[in-house]
Write a protein that holds these residues in place. Structure first.
Motif, mmCIF file in Angstrom:
data_model
loop_
_atom_site.group_PDB
_atom_site.id
_atom_site.type_symbol
_atom_site.label_atom_id
_atom_site.label_comp_id
_atom_site.label_asym_id
_atom_site.label_seq_id
_atom_site.Cartn_x
_atom_site.Cartn_y
_atom_site.Cartn_z
ATOM 1 N N VAL A 381 0.640 -1.147 -0.078
ATOM 2 C CA VAL A 381 -0.106 0.057 -0.078
ATOM 3 C C VAL A 381 1.094 1.432 -0.178
ATOM 4 C CG1 VAL A 381 -1.953 -1.125 1.061
ATOM 5 C CG2 VAL A 381 -0.397 0.076 2.407
ATOM 6 N N VAL A 386 3.287 -1.184 -3.983
ATOM 7 C CA VAL A 386 2.165 -1.144 -4.966
ATOM 8 C C VAL A 386 2.359 -2.217 -5.836
ATOM 9 C CG1 VAL A 386 2.308 0.501 -6.357
ATOM 10 C CG2 VAL A 386 0.234 -0.316 -4.928
ATOM 11 N N VAL A 396 -4.754 -3.810 -7.343
ATOM 12 C CA VAL A 396 -4.258 -2.837 -7.537
ATOM 13 C C VAL A 396 -4.849 -1.432 -8.251
ATOM 14 C CG1 VAL A 396 -1.048 -2.156 -7.780
ATOM 15 C CG2 VAL A 396 -1.971 -4.554 -7.227
#
Length: 455
Positions: A381, A386, A396
């Motif tokens: 995150v 990510v 995502v």
């Protein structure tokens, strides 16, 4: 003979280099008043927000012992909160104070209350046990210690930076280290703004004062920010600047505008309307004070740059560029979710995140762990991780789209950074399949074209 002439010249250049480095070090020292927006709605006193001071040349050994910064260190934030281990002040490095993480690359893209609590407690267990120890059963303690770290999850912050010197920093370090650090907090007479005022008045004596009329003799964060701005105007020889530190995008409630005491009362309908009904004279006096003192005229965001995590401040994203990104995101969402036009993907992601477990990866960067079908998946995150988890690409993309939607929502974000929006859009593009023609036609927002044509 030639070598004899070279050696003295070399010594001269070395001395000049030392002088230049020393001068640049002194010039870079600064004190920044942090004017922090209020959050929650407990009463008109809480609408005044919070004040703290960031010192770029002062660092700390733990939260209670100050020292000069070593090369490469970025300073600390000094703040006063009630009920934090019985101490009057605590010193927290800048990035942890804002985001409850140690490195800029670990700042989450989208935060909720669960993630903020996890990151704060993780930092507390590592660095703040002395002032906020575990409970007897090992659980997290209550109290206001949580406000020492992760402030940007709760609110937007305005910084008012003024030039200082190393000598002033050293004097403040000696003063605070040698004085008793024992809490004597009082909301009316000795609050967070009084502490910030005292620190800044130590650097520039009698520069800041409370307002007897507009704030009923209570020191407020907005008043001392206003006074510091006026002081800098009278001293143009001192470098002065403003910066906005945005609230982290996410599902946590957005903070509200900061006010003074009379201004808070005047602008709160739940107070001023009953007063006008039961005591028109009192309400009229409040209005007269508000208008007469110009309490609402000071705008903290005026001419402010935007704080960028791990980079230099930059100009806010322009209105035209922002509209271009908003339109581009609208097209993306229409293509990604054709069955749900006008999709609030940030709200959908907030529900997904609320069911996930917050953890960290091997590098200490925040991740989410959640069940997808029969599989336990991990999704990073932070911007750096990510795309490194095992979550499905569409998940995502949903996170990145939620981040962008939260950032770009009309009127709500304060201090929108062009660099971070461009980064987020680039990350979103990278998650799209290269051969997906639906997105290829809209791969570059207009704002990137505009930025590329700038000198």
């Amino acid at each position: 003979m030639r070598l004899r002439h070279i050696q003295p010249m070399r010594r001269v250049f070395i001395k000049l280099a030392v002088i230049i480095l020393a001068c640049s070090s002194l010039a870079s020292a600064s004190a920044t008043l942090l004017l922090e927006e209020p959050y929650g709605r407990m009463g008109f006193f809480t609408a005044t927000g919070h004040a703290a001071v960031y010192l770029s040349g002062v660092c700390a050994n733990g939260p209670l012992v100050l020292r000069p910064c070593a090369p490469g260190e970025t300073g600390i934030v000094l703040s006063r909160y009630d009920g934090v281990g019985g101490y009057d002040w605590a010193a927290i490095p800048l990035i942890p104070y804002l985001y409850a993480v140690e490195r800029p690359e670990d700042v989450p893209l989208f935060a909720n209350a669960k993630m903020a609590a996890f990151l704060r407690d993780r930092y507390r267990r590592k660095y703040l046990e002395k002032i906020a120890p575990d409970l007897n059963n090992g659980e997290t303690p209550g109290g206001n210690w949580y406000q020492l770290v992760g402030s940007s999850y709760d609110r937007a912050i305005y910084g008012f930076e003024i030039e200082t010197t190393r000598e002033q920093d050293d004097a403040l370090i000696r003063k605070l280290n040698s004085s008793p650090n024992k809490s004597h907090f009082h909301l009316i007479s000795n609050n967070c703004a009084d502490f910030a005022k005292g620190v800044l008045n130590f650097y520039y004596p009698k520069s800041l004062h409370r307002s007897l009329v507009a704030d009923l003799a209570i020191t407020t964060p907005k008043q001392i920010a206003k006074m510091l701005s006026k002081f800098s105007g009278r001293h143009p020889e001192l470098e002065f600047s403003r910066v906005i530190i945005s609230q982290v995008p996410g599902s946590m409630p957005r903070s509200t505008n900061v006010h003074g005491v009379v201004e808070s009362f005047f602008k709160a309908k739940k107070y001023i309307v009953p007063s006008a009904v039961f005591s028109p004279i009192f309400a009229g006096c409040v209005a007269a004070v508000y208008v007469g003192t110009g309490a609402g005229h000071f705008e903290p965001a005026r001419n402010a740059m935007v704080f960028v995590v791990g980079s230099a401040p930059e100009r806010p994203l322009g209105r035209e560029d922002r509209r271009a990104y908003q339109q581009q995101l609208k097209h993306f969402l229409a293509d990604a979710y054709p069955e749900k036009p006008g999709q609030s993907v940030d709200k959908i992601w907030a529900k997904v995140q609320s069911k996930a477990k917050t953890a960290v990866d091997e590098q200490g960067r925040p991740i989410l762990e959640l069940q997808v079908g029969d599989n336990l998946v991990q999704i990073g995150v932070a911007a750096d991780n990510v795309r490194s988890g095992n979550a499905p690409p569409e998940m995502v993309r949903q996170l990145l789209a939620a981040r962008l939607q939260s950032e770009l929502r009309g009127g709500s974000p304060k201090g929108l950074s062009e660099e971070e929006v461009a980064r987020d859009w680039s990350l979103l593009q990278k998650t799209m399949a290269e051969n997906d023609s639906r997105f290829a036609a809209r791969s570059t927002p207009r704002s990137e074209t505009i930025r590329g044509n700038r000198p």
